[in-house]
Design an enzyme around this catalytic site. Structure first.
Site, short mmCIF file in Angstrom:
data_model
loop_
_atom_site.label_atom_id
_atom_site.label_comp_id
_atom_site.label_asym_id
_atom_site.label_seq_id
_atom_site.Cartn_x
_atom_site.Cartn_y
_atom_site.Cartn_z
N ASN A 179 42.70 -0.87 7.88
CA ASN A 179 41.85 0.09 8.56
C ASN A 179 41.18 0.96 7.49
O ASN A 179 41.38 0.76 6.29
CB ASN A 179 42.61 0.90 9.61
N GLY A 220 34.20 -0.71 15.65
CA GLY A 220 34.19 -2.15 15.45
C GLY A 220 34.86 -2.59 14.17
O GLY A 220 35.94 -2.11 13.80
N ALA A 244 49.32 -0.36 19.12
CA ALA A 244 49.26 -1.83 19.04
C ALA A 244 47.85 -2.40 19.08
O ALA A 244 47.68 -3.62 19.09
CB ALA A 244 50.11 -2.49 20.12
N ALA A 245 46.82 -1.55 19.06
CA ALA A 245 45.46 -2.08 19.02
C ALA A 245 45.23 -2.85 17.72
O ALA A 245 44.67 -3.97 17.73
CB ALA A 245 44.44 -0.94 19.15
N GLY A 246 45.66 -2.27 16.59
CA GLY A 246 45.50 -2.96 15.32
C GLY A 246 46.29 -4.24 15.25
O GLY A 246 45.81 -5.26 14.75
N ASP A 247 47.53 -4.22 15.75
CA ASP A 247 48.36 -5.42 15.74
C ASP A 247 47.78 -6.50 16.64
O ASP A 247 47.85 -7.70 16.32
CB ASP A 247 49.78 -5.08 16.18
#
Length: 302
Positions: A179, A220, A244-247
């Site tokens: 990120n 995005g 958990a969005a990144g995962d």
């Protein structure tokens, strides 16, 4: 096939009106207990996105271990390489504010004893992807990465939590997913002046031959692969929380690559998965399935 070497946790999630500052106590009305851990989350995300997945890691011999393994087992992740050790199952303590932002404290527990030895028994090959994070010992990640590279597979590292990976690990990577904060931390560790995610990703791709993806939250993603830039906007969704969005992005991205998608197609599916995860509270309960991902990816990138 995707092999994930990573952490397994239980998540204790508390809703709060606002996130606390240093030394401050903020009260929440209650808490929920969910399975989590970056390794487990990404393994589940890849599995729900359609991939065959093996997870290697460690849990304790306590009641939390069964919670940590429950959804993985239900969804068909291969858990034969998850060891039981004499340490408590890892735990994460998560506060989520009214806007869906979060603060997380992780206790490593059994994850500190995770070992890559079991990967010697896998039939790793050119079609395999090894997916790594930074919640298990880095020395073991290096062993796993070298095994995968010797077999001709691809190695993807999600640089979370943020930090500077050992040169021996960087040398094994085909792709890095970060990120904006993680990109900045690594740029500083490398002594680079780049502070913009786009410039960082371009330089990592050009100088190290490591394809780089930088997730930008609601803005995005930007990625560089083989000297070619991709920039995609995130689908618009109603955010409940970002846990958990990144995962979910990482797992779905890897699953798309495993299924034969190109870099751009994998980014599209990763973005769709990460966005969908923001619409449901909790970590693993929010991880979306393949049909949902394909539907949102198709609607968003026509």
């Amino acid at each position: 096939m995707i092999t994930v070497f990573g952490s397994l946790n239980v998540d204790l999630v508390t809703p709060v009106e606002r996130l606390p500052g240093a030394g401050e106590t903020v009260m929440g009305p209650g808490y929920a207990l969910h399975p989590g851990g970056k390794g487990a989350n990404q393994a589940l995300a890849a599995r729900r996105a359609g991939a065959e997945v093996v997870l290697a890691g460690a849990v304790g011999r306590d009641a939390f271990a069964e919670i940590a393994l429950s959804l993985l087992a239900a969804d068909g992740v291969d858990l034969a390489l998850v060891e039981r050790v004499e340490a408590p199952t890892g735990a994460a303590f998560i506060a989520v504010d009214a806007a869906g932002s979060n603060q997380i404290v992780v206790a490593a527990g059994a994850n500190a004893q995770a070992r890559a030895d079991g990967l010697h028994d896998l039939s790793l090959g050119q079609r395999n992807i090894l997916l790594l994070q930074r919640e298990v010992p880095e020395t073991e990640c290096i062993i796993a990465a070298r095994l995968a590279k010797q077999a001709g597979g691809r190695v993807i590292l999600n640089l979370a939590p943020a930090g500077s990976p050992a040169p021996e690990l960087l040398d094994c990577l085909d792709m890095l997913i970060v990120n904006e904060h993680e990109a900045l931390v690594l740029a500083r560790a490398l002594g680079w002046a780049e502070r913009e995610p786009d410039a960082f990703a371009q330089r990592l791709d050009a100088e190290h031959g490591i394809a780089c993806v930088v997730t930008l939250g609601g803005e995005g993603v930007v990625g560089w692969h083989g000297g070619v830039r991709r920039r995609l906007e995130a689908p618009k969704v109603e955010v409940v929380d970002t846990v958990a969005a990144g995962d979910s992005f990482v797992g779905a991205f890897a699953a798309a690559l495993d299924a034969g998608c190109g870099f751009s197609g994998a980014l599209q599916r990763g973005l769709a998965a990460g966005s969908l995860a923001c619409t449901v509270p909790g970590a693993q309960p929010s991880v979306p399935r393949r049909a949902e991902i394909e539907a949102l990816a198709g609607a968003s990138f026509l």
